[in-house]
Enzyme design. Structure first.
Site, PDB file in Angstrom:
ATOM      1  CD  GLU A  42    -134.460  20.947  92.021  1.00 11.75           C
ATOM      2  OE1 GLU A  42    -134.289  21.989  92.674  1.00 11.75           O
ATOM      3  OE2 GLU A  42    -135.194  20.012  92.410  1.00 11.75           O
TER       4      GLU A  42
ATOM      5  CG  ASP B 220    -129.677  22.093  91.024  1.00 12.34           C
ATOM      6  OD1 ASP B 220    -130.273  21.129  91.545  1.00 12.34           O
ATOM      7  OD2 ASP B 220    -130.042  23.272  91.154  1.00 12.34           O
TER       8      ASP B 220
END
Length: 301
Positions: free
Chosen positions: A222, A179
């Site tokens: 993301e 992440d």
């Protein structure tokens, strides 16, 4: 009044156009039967090894396939200006069938069917238009358009097959949950175009930091996910560190503006942390949370 020369349509013989666009110069293997039914592999202008092992160019999740089972070679005839494709069995345990007959070596013809274990592949010859169409369809079905990585759903399908193989042969496997740190700040400060560009570049950096047989995907937003076949925990930690360092050291530029980002990574391994997708991804996500909580831009097992 005659039109200006620049406005005229140039005429060339139709045969010259068709000779280039519709000459069947590309070859593909399409899976008709097997774990990856429907998938097709464009053959490049080099030898292509088919097999079950991680060293194979086309990896077949098939228990009856040898690690390096068969090879397809391209032979170029300069005089005739065309290529031919030849299939060779690599002394496999269960042999290779071509149109239901055992074969050691043979030239492939259009629509030939190759059987390796339980997997059946069809040999196709494609012209330029067909090859581009097949590639576009492959990308739309299997790959995230922004990053070029697999979609989450496609990775799950591949991971399930890989887990079955790992259970049978008792080989390790690692799952990486990743992440980007403070990604919302990139979007808020520089806009969504920069955010999209960052995701594209991060996808490229992830692909460049892992082996060809490691598989990566955009998990959503993301977040990224990857699995590494036949990797121990120590090997997975080293691979994750390569990804982390590559992203930390990259300067990502768009329209003269440069940003730097970092990534946090959590790792889970089979069989230590789970033996199915849900448990492995869940444990990797917990490790990712620890990486975030302890300062970000780090790897946690």
């Amino acid at each position: 009044m005659s039109r200006r020369a620049s406005e005229r349509t140039m005429a060339i013989p139709r045969a010259d156009v068709e000779e280039v666009r519709f000459r069947k110069a590309h070859a593909s293997l399409v899976v008709l039967q097997g774990a990856e039914i429907g998938r097709d592999f464009l053959l490049r202008r080099r030898a292509t090894v088919l097999g079950r092992g991680p060293e194979a160019d086309i990896r077949l999740p098939d228990d009856l396939a040898s690690r390096e089972h068969a090879r397809v070679e391209v032979r170029w005839d300069r005089r005739k200006r065309n290529a031919s494709f030849h299939l060779t069995d690599l002394r496999s345990t269960n042999g290779t069938l071509l149109n239901n007959r055992p074969v050691e070596s043979a030239e492939l013809r259009e629509n030939d069917k190759i059987q390796i274990g339980k997997t059946v592949l069809k040999f196709d010859l494609l012209d330029e238009v067909e090859a581009r169409f097949h590639e576009e369809i492959r990308n739309r079905i299997s790959y995230d358009q922004l990053t070029g990585l697999l979609t989450r759903e496609s990775l799950y399908l591949a991971l399930e097959s890989e887990l079955q193989r790992s259970r049978k042969y008792r080989t390790p496997l690692a799952v990486l949950m990743m992440d980007l740190d403070h990604f919302k700040l990139v979007n808020d400060t520089h806009g969504h175009l920069m955010g999209s560009h960052v995701l594209t570049e991060v996808g490229r950096l992830i692909r460049g930091s892992i082996r060809e047989d490691d598989v990566s995907a955009r998990y959503g937003g993301e977040e990224f996910l990857a699995y590494l076949p036949e990797r121990s925990a120590d090997e997975a930690l080293r691979a994750a560190e390569r990804i982390r360092r590559a992203i930390e050291s990259a300067s990502i530029t768009l329209d003269g503006v440069t940003v730097k980002v970092t990534i946090s990574i959590g790792i889970a391994t089979f069989p230590e942390h789970g033996d199915d997708i849900k448990s492995l991804v869940g444990r990797a996500d917990q490790a990712l949370y620890r990486a975030k909580r302890t300062g970000r831009n780090r790897v946690r097992l």
